[in-house]
Each structure stands twice: as structure tokens, then as C-alpha cells.
Scaffold this active site. Structure first.
Site, PDB file in Angstrom:
ATOM      1  N   LYS A  13       0.836  -1.208   0.000  1.00  0.00           N
ATOM      2  CA  LYS A  13       0.000   0.000   0.000  1.00  0.00           C
ATOM      3  C   LYS A  13       0.873   1.262   0.000  1.00  0.00           C
ATOM      4  O   LYS A  13       0.667   2.157  -0.817  1.00  0.00           O
ATOM      5  CB  LYS A  13      -0.931   0.026   1.239  1.00  0.00           C
ATOM      6  CG  LYS A  13      -1.864  -1.164   1.333  1.00  0.00           C
ATOM      7  CD  LYS A  13      -2.801  -1.056   2.521  1.00  0.00           C
ATOM      8  CE  LYS A  13      -2.098  -1.104   3.871  1.00  0.00           C
ATOM      9  NZ  LYS A  13      -1.415  -2.374   4.191  1.00  0.00           N
ATOM     10  N   ARG A  88      -9.871   0.294   8.346  1.00  0.00           N
ATOM     11  CA  ARG A  88      -9.514  -1.122   8.437  1.00  0.00           C
ATOM     12  C   ARG A  88     -10.360  -1.878   9.444  1.00  0.00           C
ATOM     13  O   ARG A  88      -9.974  -2.978   9.853  1.00  0.00           O
ATOM     14  CB  ARG A  88      -8.034  -1.345   8.663  1.00  0.00           C
ATOM     15  CG  ARG A  88      -7.433  -0.834   9.885  1.00  0.00           C
ATOM     16  CD  ARG A  88      -6.051  -0.584   9.598  1.00  0.00           C
ATOM     17  NE  ARG A  88      -4.978  -1.411   9.909  1.00  0.00           N
ATOM     18  CZ  ARG A  88      -3.786  -1.189   9.338  1.00  0.00           C
ATOM     19  NH1 ARG A  88      -3.645  -0.299   8.388  1.00  0.00           N
ATOM     20  NH2 ARG A  88      -2.769  -1.883   9.705  1.00  0.00           N
ATOM     21  N   ARG A 123      12.032  -5.191   4.585  1.00  0.00           N
ATOM     22  CA  ARG A 123      11.588  -3.798   4.454  1.00  0.00           C
ATOM     23  C   ARG A 123      12.477  -2.837   5.249  1.00  0.00           C
ATOM     24  O   ARG A 123      12.880  -3.108   6.362  1.00  0.00           O
ATOM     25  CB  ARG A 123      10.150  -3.649   4.944  1.00  0.00           C
ATOM     26  CG  ARG A 123       9.759  -2.171   5.010  1.00  0.00           C
ATOM     27  CD  ARG A 123       8.308  -1.945   5.048  1.00  0.00           C
ATOM     28  NE  ARG A 123       7.658  -2.561   6.188  1.00  0.00           N
ATOM     29  CZ  ARG A 123       6.339  -2.524   6.347  1.00  0.00           C
ATOM     30  NH1 ARG A 123       5.580  -1.940   5.449  1.00  0.00           N
ATOM     31  NH2 ARG A 123       5.795  -3.092   7.395  1.00  0.00           N
ATOM     32  N   ARG A 156      11.168  -1.282  10.817  1.00  0.00           N
ATOM     33  CA  ARG A 156      10.043  -0.964  11.700  1.00  0.00           C
ATOM     34  C   ARG A 156       9.979  -1.920  12.893  1.00  0.00           C
ATOM     35  O   ARG A 156      10.254  -3.095  12.747  1.00  0.00           O
ATOM     36  CB  ARG A 156       8.731  -1.008  10.911  1.00  0.00           C
ATOM     37  CG  ARG A 156       8.299   0.365  10.460  1.00  0.00           C
ATOM     38  CD  ARG A 156       7.162   0.338   9.504  1.00  0.00           C
ATOM     39  NE  ARG A 156       6.006  -0.434   9.931  1.00  0.00           N
ATOM     40  CZ  ARG A 156       4.866  -0.484   9.257  1.00  0.00           C
ATOM     41  NH1 ARG A 156       4.749   0.192   8.127  1.00  0.00           N
ATOM     42  NH2 ARG A 156       3.861  -1.204   9.679  1.00  0.00           N
ATOM     43  N   ARG A 167      -0.251  -9.490  12.911  1.00  0.00           N
ATOM     44  CA  ARG A 167      -0.905  -8.476  12.071  1.00  0.00           C
ATOM     45  C   ARG A 167      -1.728  -9.127  10.960  1.00  0.00           C
ATOM     46  O   ARG A 167      -2.802  -8.636  10.598  1.00  0.00           O
ATOM     47  CB  ARG A 167       0.135  -7.511  11.490  1.00  0.00           C
ATOM     48  CG  ARG A 167       0.641  -6.538  12.563  1.00  0.00           C
ATOM     49  CD  ARG A 167       1.974  -5.931  12.194  1.00  0.00           C
ATOM     50  NE  ARG A 167       1.918  -5.120  11.001  1.00  0.00           N
ATOM     51  CZ  ARG A 167       2.969  -4.828  10.254  1.00  0.00           C
ATOM     52  NH1 ARG A 167       4.157  -5.302  10.573  1.00  0.00           N
ATOM     53  NH2 ARG A 167       2.833  -4.066   9.199  1.00  0.00           N
TER      54      ARG A 167
HETATM   55  P1  AP5 Z   1       4.780  -1.596   1.863  1.00  0.00           P
HETATM   56  O1  AP5 Z   1       4.473  -0.753   0.685  1.00  0.00           O
HETATM   57  O2  AP5 Z   1       5.481  -0.969   3.024  1.00  0.00           O
HETATM   58  O3  AP5 Z   1       3.451  -2.347   2.357  1.00  0.00           O
HETATM   59  P2  AP5 Z   1       2.198  -1.778   3.172  1.00  0.00           P
HETATM   60  O4  AP5 Z   1       1.004  -2.425   2.568  1.00  0.00           O
HETATM   61  O5  AP5 Z   1       2.236  -0.303   3.256  1.00  0.00           O
HETATM   62  O6  AP5 Z   1       2.518  -2.479   4.571  1.00  0.00           O
HETATM   63  P3  AP5 Z   1       2.364  -1.932   6.041  1.00  0.00           P
HETATM   64  O7  AP5 Z   1       3.119  -2.902   6.924  1.00  0.00           O
HETATM   65  O8  AP5 Z   1       2.699  -0.507   6.142  1.00  0.00           O
HETATM   66  O9  AP5 Z   1       0.854  -2.155   6.270  1.00  0.00           O
HETATM   67  P4  AP5 Z   1       0.126  -2.279   7.579  1.00  0.00           P
HETATM   68  O10 AP5 Z   1      -1.246  -2.141   7.105  1.00  0.00           O
HETATM   69  O11 AP5 Z   1       0.413  -3.488   8.375  1.00  0.00           O
HETATM   70  O12 AP5 Z   1       0.769  -1.107   8.466  1.00  0.00           O
HETATM   71  P5  AP5 Z   1       0.296   0.358   8.814  1.00  0.00           P
HETATM   72  O13 AP5 Z   1       1.477   1.229   8.803  1.00  0.00           O
HETATM   73  O14 AP5 Z   1      -0.896   0.748   8.043  1.00  0.00           O
HETATM   74  O15 AP5 Z   1       5.592  -2.875   1.365  1.00  0.00           O
HETATM   75  C1  AP5 Z   1       6.110  -3.856   2.255  1.00  0.00           C
HETATM   76  C2  AP5 Z   1       7.511  -4.307   1.802  1.00  0.00           C
HETATM   77  O16 AP5 Z   1       7.408  -5.022   0.578  1.00  0.00           O
HETATM   78  C3  AP5 Z   1       8.482  -3.160   1.511  1.00  0.00           C
HETATM   79  O17 AP5 Z   1       9.772  -3.532   1.894  1.00  0.00           O
HETATM   80  C4  AP5 Z   1       8.391  -2.962  -0.010  1.00  0.00           C
HETATM   81  O18 AP5 Z   1       9.577  -2.411  -0.568  1.00  0.00           O
HETATM   82  C5  AP5 Z   1       8.152  -4.393  -0.471  1.00  0.00           C
HETATM   83  N1  AP5 Z   1       7.306  -4.474  -1.687  1.00  0.00           N
HETATM   84  C6  AP5 Z   1       6.260  -3.673  -2.021  1.00  0.00           C
HETATM   85  N2  AP5 Z   1       5.726  -4.066  -3.205  1.00  0.00           N
HETATM   86  C7  AP5 Z   1       6.445  -5.162  -3.596  1.00  0.00           C
HETATM   87  C8  AP5 Z   1       6.379  -6.040  -4.729  1.00  0.00           C
HETATM   88  N3  AP5 Z   1       5.451  -5.879  -5.702  1.00  0.00           N
HETATM   89  N4  AP5 Z   1       7.273  -7.055  -4.790  1.00  0.00           N
HETATM   90  C9  AP5 Z   1       8.205  -7.229  -3.828  1.00  0.00           C
HETATM   91  N5  AP5 Z   1       8.328  -6.433  -2.748  1.00  0.00           N
HETATM   92  C10 AP5 Z   1       7.463  -5.413  -2.622  1.00  0.00           C
HETATM   93  O19 AP5 Z   1      -0.163   0.138  10.333  1.00  0.00           O
HETATM   94  C11 AP5 Z   1       0.754  -0.165  11.364  1.00  0.00           C
HETATM   95  C12 AP5 Z   1       0.016  -0.278  12.697  1.00  0.00           C
HETATM   96  O20 AP5 Z   1      -0.616   0.987  13.010  1.00  0.00           O
HETATM   97  C13 AP5 Z   1      -1.148  -1.291  12.725  1.00  0.00           C
HETATM   98  O21 AP5 Z   1      -0.685  -2.583  13.038  1.00  0.00           O
HETATM   99  C14 AP5 Z   1      -2.046  -0.692  13.806  1.00  0.00           C
HETATM  100  O22 AP5 Z   1      -1.564  -0.971  15.107  1.00  0.00           O
HETATM  101  C15 AP5 Z   1      -1.917   0.808  13.568  1.00  0.00           C
HETATM  102  N6  AP5 Z   1      -2.923   1.348  12.620  1.00  0.00           N
HETATM  103  C16 AP5 Z   1      -2.676   1.957  11.418  1.00  0.00           C
HETATM  104  N7  AP5 Z   1      -3.819   2.310  10.822  1.00  0.00           N
HETATM  105  C17 AP5 Z   1      -4.828   1.919  11.666  1.00  0.00           C
HETATM  106  C18 AP5 Z   1      -6.240   1.986  11.580  1.00  0.00           C
HETATM  107  N8  AP5 Z   1      -6.861   2.523  10.508  1.00  0.00           N
HETATM  108  N9  AP5 Z   1      -6.955   1.471  12.612  1.00  0.00           N
HETATM  109  C19 AP5 Z   1      -6.354   0.922  13.686  1.00  0.00           C
HETATM  110  N10 AP5 Z   1      -5.018   0.813  13.820  1.00  0.00           N
HETATM  111  C20 AP5 Z   1      -4.256   1.310  12.815  1.00  0.00           C
HETATM  112 ZN    ZN Z   2       2.347   1.081   4.860  1.00  0.00          ZN
END
Ligand code: AP5
Ligand code: ZN
Length: 218
Positions: A13, A88, A123, A156, A167
Site C-alpha cells: 500500500k 480497516r 523492508r 520498523r 498483524r
Molecule cells: P509496503 O508498501 O510498506 O506495504 P504496506 O502495505 O504499506 O505495509 P504496512 O506494513 O505498512 O501495512 P500495515 O497495514 O500493516 O501497516 P500500517 O502502517 O498501516 O511494502 C512492504 C515491503 O514489501 C516493503 O519492503 C516494499 O519495498 C516491499 N514491496 C512492495 N511491493 C512489492 C512487490 N510488488 N514485490 C516485492 N516487494 C514489494 O499500520 C501499522 C500499525 O498501526 C497497525 O498494526 C495498527 O496498530 C496501527 N494502525 C494503522 N492504521 C490503523 C487503523 N486505521 N486502525 C487501527 N489501527 C491502525
Molecule cells: Zn504502509
């Protein structure tokens, strides 16, 4: 243009959000990035959120909904925005629907769990901007350094394998029901319903980008 990027942890994402926001000239609203910034700044919100984030749990809905409602009032959101990692849970999606926040597209990036585990371990992120790299699949130009600022990249806190598994579990239980939520809404024929797009998220970063742009007619 108002978009929601939906997908599991590590689905890409953040990576794809970077391309979409540039293409459409809209701000990226990543609740994860906002929370990580609050943790770094040591604010009350950050202290509260950290315990959930480090254990792979979701931060309570009321906290997140309040945060997003404030954010979308800012002037840069007048031309649209891209939600990354929000909504989410069903209550978060309902809160936006009830507030009359019209969304044009929900884009789901679908990636199997095994692939996600591989991606997370490599990552690296630039915390101030949220720019994301992968040591093998998407390496920075200079090892350990952000391409734009040259500042250091970090791993991270929640990318330990055990936390990633948690997760994923939370994603399947609490976020995946949104797929049905948005599909049903679209099928109801409500003109306010967003259009639902599912993208196969397995492939190179560029391939996924092309698939998304094509689906959005960009
Ligand atoms: P990346 O682009 O970083 O993936 P992402 O989908 O953004 O993953 P996140 O871990 O950020 O998602 P998440 O939803 O768990 O975390 P968030 O920060 O929202 O890509 C991942 C890796 O793969 C990278 O190294 C990238 O280079 C690589 N990659 C990408 N595309 C690729 C491809 N095609 N091929 C190969 N490699 C590739 O949330 C974190 C925490 O915050 C949650 O756990 C929760 O506690 C809290 N939180 C956030 N939002 C909320 C909400 N709305 N409600 C409640 N809690 C929340
Ligand atoms: Zn992200």
C-alpha cells in the site's frame, strides 16, 4: 479523486501510494505513518498507540476516526486524498459513510500471506517521509540511505516475524470483512458507493503500478 487503498500488512500500500499520489496530485493519508510520527514525537497519542502497534493489534476506532476526520479538513484535501491503511474495521468504514465522505474508488491489493512474510523481513523505511524500500525487491540507490534526503533508513518495530503473523491474523479477522462491505454497497446501486477494484498484488513493484493505473484509467 478520493481513493482507499485496502490490503494486508506488507501488501504494498505504502509503495503504490507514492505513485498514485504523484499521478493524481493528492495527499496520502496513512494512519500508520501518522501514528508512527506520534510515537516518535512522544505525544500522548503516540504513547497510547505504541502498545497496540508493537503487538500487532489495531489502535481503537474512536482514536483513529477522530484523527482522520481532523486530517481531511485540511486545505490540501480539497482536491482529494488517498487513504492508506484506513479504514480497516467496519466501524471505521461506517463512520466515513455516515459522515458523507464520498469515495470514488476502493483499490484492494491482494497478496497471499506467505509472500507478505517474505516482504516484511526485508523492508526498510525512511520514517519522516514514509518512503519504503526492500533490501532485495526495491533497494535504495545507496545502501541504508533514503533516495531523496540521504537520511538513514530503519527497520520498523512491528516487522518481527512474530508480530507480522499477528498483524496478518488481525487483518483477516477485522479488515478483510471490508471487502464484502464495499462490494455489497456497490451492488446496492447507491450512487454514493465507491467503485471496487481488486488488483493482483503479486509481481514486481512496476507491474502492480501499471495494473493500478490501468484500472483507474490513468
Ligand atoms: P509496503 O508498501 O510498506 O506495504 P504496506 O502495505 O504499506 O505495509 P504496512 O506494513 O505498512 O501495512 P500495515 O497495514 O500493516 O501497516 P500500517 O502502517 O498501516 O511494502 C512492504 C515491503 O514489501 C516493503 O519492503 C516494499 O519495498 C516491499 N514491496 C512492495 N511491493 C512489492 C512487490 N510488488 N514485490 C516485492 N516487494 C514489494 O499500520 C501499522 C500499525 O498501526 C497497525 O498494526 C495498527 O496498530 C496501527 N494502525 C494503522 N492504521 C490503523 C487503523 N486505521 N486502525 C487501527 N489501527 C491502525
Ligand atoms: Zn504502509
Amino acid at each position: 479523486m478520493r481513493l482507499i487503498l485496502l490490503g494486508g500488512p506488507g501488501a504494498g500500500k505504502g509503495t503504490q501510494a507514492n505513485f498514485i499520489k504523484e499521478k493524481f496530485g493528492i495527499p496520502q493519508i496513512s494512519t500508520g505513518d501518522m501514528l508512527r510520527q506520534a510515537v516518535k514525537d512522544g505525544t500522548e497519542l503516540g504513547k497510547e498507540a505504541k502498545k497496540y502497534m508493537d503487538s500487532g493489534q489495531l489502535v481503537p476506532d474512536d482514536v483513529i476516526i477522530g484523527l482522520v476526520k481532523e486530517r481531511i479538513k485540511e486545505p490540501d484535501c480539497e482536491k482529494g486524498f488517498l487513504f492508506d491503511g484506513f479504514p480497516r474495521t467496519i466501524p471505521q468504514a461506517e463512520a466515513m459513510k455516515e459522515a458523507g465522505v464520498k469515495i470514488d474508488y476502493v483499490v484492494e491489493i491482494a497478496v497471499p500471506d506467505e509472500e507478505i512474510i517474505k516482504r516484511m523481513s526485508g523492508r526498510r523505511v525512511h520514517l519522516p517521509s514514509g518512503r519504503t524500500y526492500h533490501i532485495i525487491y526495491n533497494p535504495p540507490k545507496v545502501e541504508g540511505k533514503d533516495d531523496v534526503t540521504g537520511e538513514p533508513l530503519v527497520q520498523r518495530e512491528d516487522d518481527k516475524e512474530e508480530t507480522v503473523r499477528k498483524r496478518l491474523e488481525v487483518y483477516h479477522a477485522q479488515t478483510e470483512p471490508l471487502v464484502e462491505f464495499y462490494k455489497k454497497w456497490e451492488e446496492s446501486g447507491d450512487p454514493n458507493a465507491p467503485k471496487y477494484i481488486r488488483i493482483d498484488g503479486v509481481g514486481t513493484v512496476d507491474e502492480i503500478k501499471e495494473r493500478i493505473f490501468k484500472a483507474l484509467g490513468a
